[in-house]
Motif scaffolding. Structure first.
Motif, PDB file in Angstrom:
ATOM      1  N   VAL A   1      17.109  -6.691  34.012  1.00 26.50           N
ATOM      2  CA  VAL A   1      16.927  -5.622  33.020  1.00 26.50           C
ATOM      3  C   VAL A   1      18.271  -5.199  32.448  1.00 26.50           C
ATOM      4  O   VAL A   1      18.421  -5.011  31.237  1.00 26.50           O
ATOM      5  CB  VAL A   1      16.202  -4.423  33.642  1.00 26.50           C
ATOM      6  N   SER A   2      19.273  -5.063  33.327  1.00 28.06           N
ATOM      7  CA  SER A   2      20.609  -4.673  32.879  1.00 28.06           C
ATOM      8  C   SER A   2      21.639  -5.070  33.921  1.00 28.06           C
ATOM      9  O   SER A   2      21.388  -4.980  35.123  1.00 28.06           O
ATOM     10  CB  SER A   2      20.674  -3.161  32.638  1.00 28.06           C
ATOM     11  N   ALA A   3      22.812  -5.511  33.438  1.00 27.72           N
ATOM     12  CA  ALA A   3      23.910  -5.862  34.338  1.00 27.72           C
ATOM     13  C   ALA A   3      24.825  -4.666  34.591  1.00 27.72           C
ATOM     14  O   ALA A   3      25.758  -4.757  35.383  1.00 27.72           O
ATOM     15  CB  ALA A   3      24.717  -7.018  33.757  1.00 27.72           C
ATOM     16  N   ASP A   4      24.580  -3.553  33.916  1.00 24.38           N
ATOM     17  CA  ASP A   4      25.396  -2.348  34.059  1.00 24.38           C
ATOM     18  C   ASP A   4      25.011  -1.619  35.346  1.00 24.38           C
ATOM     19  O   ASP A   4      23.851  -1.279  35.562  1.00 24.38           O
ATOM     20  CB  ASP A   4      25.185  -1.432  32.852  1.00 24.38           C
ATOM     21  N   GLN A   5      26.003  -1.369  36.198  1.00 28.21           N
ATOM     22  CA  GLN A   5      25.719  -0.753  37.485  1.00 28.21           C
ATOM     23  C   GLN A   5      25.131   0.649  37.343  1.00 28.21           C
ATOM     24  O   GLN A   5      24.339   1.081  38.182  1.00 28.21           O
ATOM     25  CB  GLN A   5      26.989  -0.692  38.344  1.00 28.21           C
ATOM     26  N   ARG A   6      25.509   1.353  36.313  1.00 26.93           N
ATOM     27  CA  ARG A   6      24.977   2.704  36.131  1.00 26.93           C
ATOM     28  C   ARG A   6      23.483   2.655  35.824  1.00 26.93           C
ATOM     29  O   ARG A   6      22.704   3.475  36.327  1.00 26.93           O
ATOM     30  CB  ARG A   6      25.752   3.409  35.020  1.00 26.93           C
ATOM     31  N   ILE A   7      23.082   1.692  35.013  1.00 28.25           N
ATOM     32  CA  ILE A   7      21.663   1.519  34.700  1.00 28.25           C
ATOM     33  C   ILE A   7      20.915   1.021  35.929  1.00 28.25           C
ATOM     34  O   ILE A   7      19.784   1.436  36.209  1.00 28.25           O
ATOM     35  CB  ILE A   7      21.468   0.533  33.531  1.00 28.25           C
ATOM     36  N   GLN A   8      21.547   0.125  36.682  1.00 30.75           N
ATOM     37  CA  GLN A   8      20.922  -0.389  37.897  1.00 30.75           C
ATOM     38  C   GLN A   8      20.675   0.729  38.905  1.00 30.75           C
ATOM     39  O   GLN A   8      19.645   0.746  39.583  1.00 30.75           O
ATOM     40  CB  GLN A   8      21.799  -1.480  38.515  1.00 30.75           C
TER      41      GLN A   8
ATOM     42  N   GLY B   1      31.888   8.257  37.569  1.00 30.75           N
ATOM     43  CA  GLY B   1      32.594   9.481  37.198  1.00 30.75           C
ATOM     44  C   GLY B   1      32.192  10.016  35.831  1.00 30.75           C
ATOM     45  O   GLY B   1      31.115   9.740  35.315  1.00 30.75           O
ATOM     46  N   ARG B   2      33.087  10.774  35.234  1.00 29.72           N
ATOM     47  CA  ARG B   2      32.800  11.383  33.934  1.00 29.72           C
ATOM     48  C   ARG B   2      32.609  10.338  32.837  1.00 29.72           C
ATOM     49  O   ARG B   2      31.823  10.548  31.909  1.00 29.72           O
ATOM     50  CB  ARG B   2      33.937  12.331  33.553  1.00 29.72           C
ATOM     51  N   ARG B   3      33.316   9.226  32.963  1.00 25.33           N
ATOM     52  CA  ARG B   3      33.144   8.155  31.980  1.00 25.33           C
ATOM     53  C   ARG B   3      31.706   7.647  31.990  1.00 25.33           C
ATOM     54  O   ARG B   3      31.090   7.424  30.938  1.00 25.33           O
ATOM     55  CB  ARG B   3      34.106   7.004  32.282  1.00 25.33           C
ATOM     56  N   GLY B   4      31.171   7.477  33.188  1.00 24.80           N
ATOM     57  CA  GLY B   4      29.793   7.020  33.299  1.00 24.80           C
ATOM     58  C   GLY B   4      28.815   8.010  32.706  1.00 24.80           C
ATOM     59  O   GLY B   4      27.828   7.623  32.064  1.00 24.80           O
ATOM     60  N   LEU B   5      29.095   9.289  32.884  1.00 31.30           N
ATOM     61  CA  LEU B   5      28.218  10.319  32.327  1.00 31.30           C
ATOM     62  C   LEU B   5      28.275  10.309  30.802  1.00 31.30           C
ATOM     63  O   LEU B   5      27.250  10.451  30.132  1.00 31.30           O
ATOM     64  CB  LEU B   5      28.625  11.690  32.878  1.00 31.30           C
ATOM     65  N   ARG B   6      29.487  10.120  30.254  1.00 26.68           N
ATOM     66  CA  ARG B   6      29.628  10.099  28.793  1.00 26.68           C
ATOM     67  C   ARG B   6      28.913   8.907  28.170  1.00 26.68           C
ATOM     68  O   ARG B   6      28.307   9.015  27.108  1.00 26.68           O
ATOM     69  CB  ARG B   6      31.119  10.049  28.405  1.00 26.68           C
ATOM     70  N   ARG B   7      28.980   7.751  28.831  1.00 32.59           N
ATOM     71  CA  ARG B   7      28.482   6.524  28.230  1.00 32.59           C
ATOM     72  C   ARG B   7      27.013   6.224  28.544  1.00 32.59           C
ATOM     73  O   ARG B   7      26.384   5.447  27.814  1.00 32.59           O
ATOM     74  CB  ARG B   7      29.354   5.346  28.668  1.00 32.59           C
ATOM     75  N   THR B   8      26.489   6.804  29.604  1.00 29.62           N
ATOM     76  CA  THR B   8      25.093   6.479  29.959  1.00 29.62           C
ATOM     77  C   THR B   8      24.239   7.730  30.181  1.00 29.62           C
ATOM     78  O   THR B   8      23.228   7.681  30.870  1.00 29.62           O
ATOM     79  CB  THR B   8      25.045   5.599  31.234  1.00 29.62           C
TER      80      THR B   8
ATOM     81  N   SER C   1      22.280   0.114  24.053  1.00 25.37           N
ATOM     82  CA  SER C   1      23.071  -0.422  25.162  1.00 25.37           C
ATOM     83  C   SER C   1      24.374   0.356  25.234  1.00 25.37           C
ATOM     84  O   SER C   1      24.859   0.870  24.212  1.00 25.37           O
ATOM     85  CB  SER C   1      23.363  -1.917  24.968  1.00 25.37           C
ATOM     86  N   PRO C   2      24.960   0.494  26.427  1.00 24.70           N
ATOM     87  CA  PRO C   2      26.215   1.241  26.536  1.00 24.70           C
ATOM     88  C   PRO C   2      27.337   0.562  25.768  1.00 24.70           C
ATOM     89  O   PRO C   2      27.348  -0.670  25.607  1.00 24.70           O
ATOM     90  CB  PRO C   2      26.480   1.236  28.051  1.00 24.70           C
ATOM     91  N   SER C   3      28.276   1.368  25.291  1.00 29.57           N
ATOM     92  CA  SER C   3      29.380   0.817  24.504  1.00 29.57           C
ATOM     93  C   SER C   3      30.214  -0.161  25.316  1.00 29.57           C
ATOM     94  O   SER C   3      30.825  -1.090  24.779  1.00 29.57           O
ATOM     95  CB  SER C   3      30.276   1.960  23.985  1.00 29.57           C
ATOM     96  N   GLU C   4      30.232   0.043  26.619  1.00 33.24           N
ATOM     97  CA  GLU C   4      30.958  -0.876  27.510  1.00 33.24           C
ATOM     98  C   GLU C   4      30.233  -0.900  28.841  1.00 33.24           C
ATOM     99  O   GLU C   4      29.955   0.146  29.426  1.00 33.24           O
ATOM    100  CB  GLU C   4      32.403  -0.417  27.710  1.00 33.24           C
TER     101      GLU C   4
END
Length: 555
Positions: free
Chosen positions: A109-116, A222-229, A276-279
């Motif tokens: 479904v997604s390779a992004d750990q935050r989505i996982q 962290g905060r980056r993950g919150l901003r992007r996802t 999808s997340p920007s990164e």
């Protein structure tokens, strides 16, 4: 016949309450302080409760033992009957390898750990909580996260934090079923039944569900993950909360988490089709050692391709469970199954107890709903699953026996804790504690979730916490002028936040990630979030006890 006395010890309410707390203190000290095994602590605390009931509260030995036997029987049926059979269905999927197919489908479904973290720890973990509970979601999701490249400590923290909002409706709403049983005899409020209690909890934990996925992405990146996802996290939380509220109030209390988890996962999957997340935050690819073993260049492990047929089979057991429970919750079917010969109600032999007012206590009536019981329906689901996955009857039978062996300690623990709760409730120990705590007045509304949190933090089970404190919450509410339904639900809703810091869950997570003996590291990682969310729940319950949010309480 035995009649409860609130001032049984020295004609003093305070002294009686303190003596009534001795079995609970024994359990807490053995589990939390001395770190005695849960089943041993439960049996020792049960013996202490029996001694307190007979020696200090004047309950004859015969009725005291009968009270314990009824509690132990209720601990096995329907509570353990649900858990054992639900875990058996899960074990069938493991035995055939279809659980691995399910894990790989999530990974695609997604390779992004935050989505996982959102999909696996929160959505799939909630589904596992709905079907089995009792530590199963943490044990399974933490292994899946590790397989996807999560760091051990982070995987453990994510799995534990995610296992909060779904807990009250876990194991097909076993905590709510238990709460309904122990509170119905503590008050004459007709709302203290499974459906209305589930509806009230369904107006508290969905609020919590909205923020949990946001916390998960914050922990992962962290905060980056919150901003992007934040978008998929918020969408997941809102979808889960809304579905849990609707299911608990208008569809089926046992199905609340199943409906919510599947709907939330669907919303996230659909969102990922257009967003999808920007990164992406990716893990290091899985590698294998060179055949020579001499430190050669590592190569990426070839991905395994599953056929569509295998993926469908992997999801089939959960579809079967939903179908069976949906059919049995049709009003006409449900009413028919509530009658003989499918359901029997009888007074527990030889057990006659009166409350302090002289009225018969309702909890001495036992309900044997052998066919419509959730555990029996899970057996039916397991048989259908075996046919779909082409599992031989011999293999299914061996798996069933192995499930009992795996859960032998949990079986003793749950039966002992429920026996303890029944002895305390029927001897009057709980009533004395309630009358004493009622001195807190309206402030008890804020303290109520904390009591549930303590119960789960020590016992590791929202079911056990509800058994221990459900009657106490209701009786205290009545004496303090608060709504018994609200306080009973608050015990379960506050309790879910103690799950992540309970010694049992910490031990499960530590063992799964190879950190046995370092439970303290995981504890420090999750304690802050447990306390923050507990404070939030105390605020919600406090406002629900006032006109501000009082409209949320079913009339």
């Amino acid at each position: 016949m035995f009649q409860q006395d609130l001032e049984a010890v020295g004609d003093s309410l305070a002294l009686s309450a303190l003596c009534g707390a001795i079995p609970l203190l024994t359990l807490f000290v053995l589990l939390g302080g001395l770190k005695v095994r849960a089943w041993v602590a439960g049996l020792v605390a049960l013996v202490v409760a029996l001694l307190v009931a007979v020696v200090l509260f004047g309950m004859p030995a015969g009725p005291a033992l009968l009270a314990g036997s009824e509690g132990a029987a209720f601990g096995f049926f329907p509570i353990l009957w649900i858990v054992i059979n639900a875990i058996w269905v899960y074990n069938l999927t493991v035995a055939t390898g279809h659980f691995d197919v399910l894990r790989r489908s999530f990974e695609k479904v997604s390779a992004d750990q935050r989505i996982q973290a959102i999909i696996i720890a929160f959505c799939f973990g909630a589904l596992l909580e709905a079907l089995a509970g009792f530590g199963t979601p943490v044990a399974i999701t933490v292994v899946m996260l590790m397989a996807l490249g999560f760091e051990p400590l982070k995987a453990a923290a994510v799995a534990l934090i995610a296992n909060t909002a779904p807990v009250a409706f876990g194991a097909l709403a076993t905590p709510i079923v238990t709460l309904g049983t122990v509170t119905s005899g503590a008050s004459d409020d007709p709302r203290l039944n499974v459906d209305t209690l589930g509806a009230m909890v369904g107006r508290q934990t969905p609020i919590l569900a909205v923020v949990v996925p946001l916390i998960l992405v914050l922990v992962v990146d962290g905060r980056r993950g919150l901003r992007r996802t934040w978008l998929p996290a918020l969408a997941c939380g809102v979808a889960f909360g809304a579905a849990q509220f609707v299911a608990a109030n208008y569809i089926s209390v046992p199905l609340a988490d199943i409906v919510a988890s599947l709907f939330a996962a669907l919303v996230v999957v659909l969102l990922l089709q257009v967003w999808s997340p920007s990164e992406e935050l990716r893990s290091t690819p899985a590698t294998g050692e060179s055949p020579s073993g001499g430190g050669g260049v590592a190569v990426a492990a070839p991905p395994q391709v599953d056929t569509r047929s295998e993926v469908v089979k992997a999801y089939a057991p959960y579809a079967v469970i939903i179908a069976i429970f949906s059919i049995t919750n049709i009003t006409a079917v449900k009413a028919a199954l509530a009658e003989e010969p499918w359901t029997y109600l009888f007074s527990w032999p030889g057990l006659e107890v009166l409350n302090p007012a002289g009225d018969a206590v309702a909890t001495t009536t036992f309900t044997l709903n052998w066919l419509p019981a959730a555990g029996t329906l899970m057996i039916v689901a397991g048989i259908v699953t075996s046919a779909i996955l082409r599992i031989s009857p011999a293999t299914a039978a061996r798996t069933y026996v192995r499930t009992y062996v795996e859960l032998r300690s949990a079986i003793v623990t749950v039966m002992a804790v429920l026996a303890l709760a029944y002895v305390m409730n029927l001897s009057g120990q709980t009533s004395s504690l309630a009358a004493w705590l009622a001195g807190a007045g309206g402030a008890f509304a804020i303290l109520s979730p904390i009591l549930g949190w303590i119960g789960v933090a020590v016992t590791g089970s929202d079911t056990s916490s509800n058994a221990l404190f459900g009657g106490l919450q209701v009786q205290t509410a009545a004496k303090a002028g608060l709504d018994p339904l609200l306080m009973a639900a608050a015990n379960s809703s506050g309790g879910v936040l103690g799950k992540m810091v309970s010694p049992q869950n910490l031990a499960i997570a530590a063992a799964a990630v190879g950190m046995a003996g370092r439970e303290g590291d995981i504890f420090r990682k999750v304690l802050f979030w447990s306390l923050v969310m507990l404070a939030f729940m105390c605020l919600v319950v406090g406002l629900q006890s006032t006109p501000v949010l009082g409209w949320m309480v079913p009339s």
